[in-house]
Scaffold this motif. Structure first.
Motif, short mmCIF file in Angstrom:
data_model
loop_
_atom_site.label_atom_id
_atom_site.label_comp_id
_atom_site.label_asym_id
_atom_site.label_seq_id
_atom_site.Cartn_x
_atom_site.Cartn_y
_atom_site.Cartn_z
N THR A 7 51.28 90.49 68.86
CA THR A 7 50.05 91.09 69.38
C THR A 7 50.17 92.61 69.38
N PHE B 146 47.73 96.31 70.77
CA PHE B 146 46.54 96.89 71.39
C PHE B 146 46.48 98.36 71.02
N GLY C 195 44.10 91.68 77.79
CA GLY C 195 44.12 93.12 77.60
C GLY C 195 43.37 93.83 78.71
N SER D 13 48.81 92.79 78.65
CA SER D 13 49.19 93.82 77.69
C SER D 13 49.98 94.92 78.38
N ASN E 166 38.24 99.90 72.29
CA ASN E 166 39.63 99.46 72.22
C ASN E 166 39.71 98.32 71.20
N SER F 212 42.08 94.93 70.10
CA SER F 212 43.16 94.01 70.49
C SER F 212 43.31 93.00 69.35
#
Length: 221
Positions: A5, A7, A135, A188, A213, A215
């Motif tokens: 993952t 971000f 997130g 996150s 943002n 993610s």
């Protein structure tokens, strides 16, 4: 394969969604260099509860992520291709279901419409979900909403975590996920309230100039 993952909080709003081309391109390429995977897919988010599969990337690599149809969750079982969601106060959730991964966009409307339960079902059920990573999103310290918002979530069978008129999206989603049977829920790094923490993009705080943002989650070969 393992799920990875990432971000990013540098504005990557796509040009067809009102973003600036040069800024989005610069931030996007900086992000994919850090992440290590070029190819990515997103959906045109509509604050609903629909889910689509990202399959069949074009032969010619696009500059920006491939945009599929309208939906608020997108999944793939293809290795080395990420799926992602854009947010600016709504909650991003990244699901690792072993053989497939999914990115979910959950604002209060999507939450009330059932996007999270739909996502868990599409992933094969809670027993197949290895983890869900939350997130940054609007939290209870700042996210004031009307009574109709809390009522809509409650009528959907989800208990809103609230204090007065303030709704905590991450905590509401976390409790909902646990009620659905998801065992491992992560956060996150960094994590926080998008409205008061200026590391993150926030529409509630900055309006149309807020940016988004990003993610993402992928199965890395």
């Amino acid at each position: 394969m393992e799920a990875i993952t990432a971000f990013s909080f540098d504005d990557m709003t796509l040009p067809d969604q009102g973003g600036e081309f040069d800024l989005a391109l610069q931030n996007y390429f900086s992000f994919i260099r850090r992440f290590g995977l070029r190819d990515g897919c997103v959906a045109r988010q509509v604050h609903g509860a629909s889910i689509i599969e990202a399959a069949g990337l074009p032969r010619t690599r696009p500059i920006f992520p491939v945009v599929y149809g309208e939906a608020d969750a997108i999944w793939t079982a293809e290795p080395d291709v990420w799926v992602g969601v854009y947010t600016a106060d709504c909650l991003p959730l990244l699901l690792d279901a072993g053989e497939r991964v999914m990115a979910v966009h959950a604002g209060w409307r999507g939450l009330a419409a059932g996007i999270i339960s739909n996502a868990i079902e599409a992933a094969g059920g809670a027993s197949r979900v290895k983890s869900v990573t939350l997130g940054p999103a609007a939290a209870g310290c700042c996210y004031e909403v009307g009574g109709e918002v809390l009522d809509a979530i409650d009528k959907a069978g989800i208990e809103p975590v609230s204090s007065g008129r303030n709704l905590d999206l991450p905590l509401t989603a976390e409790r909902h996920l646990r009620a659905l049977g998801v065992g491992t829920i992560l956060r996150s790094d960094p994590f926080g309230c998008t409205i008061c923490d200026r590391r993150f993009r926030s529409y509630r705080r900055d309006g149309d100039c807020s940016g988004r943002n990003l993610s993402v989650i992928a199965l890395k070969n």
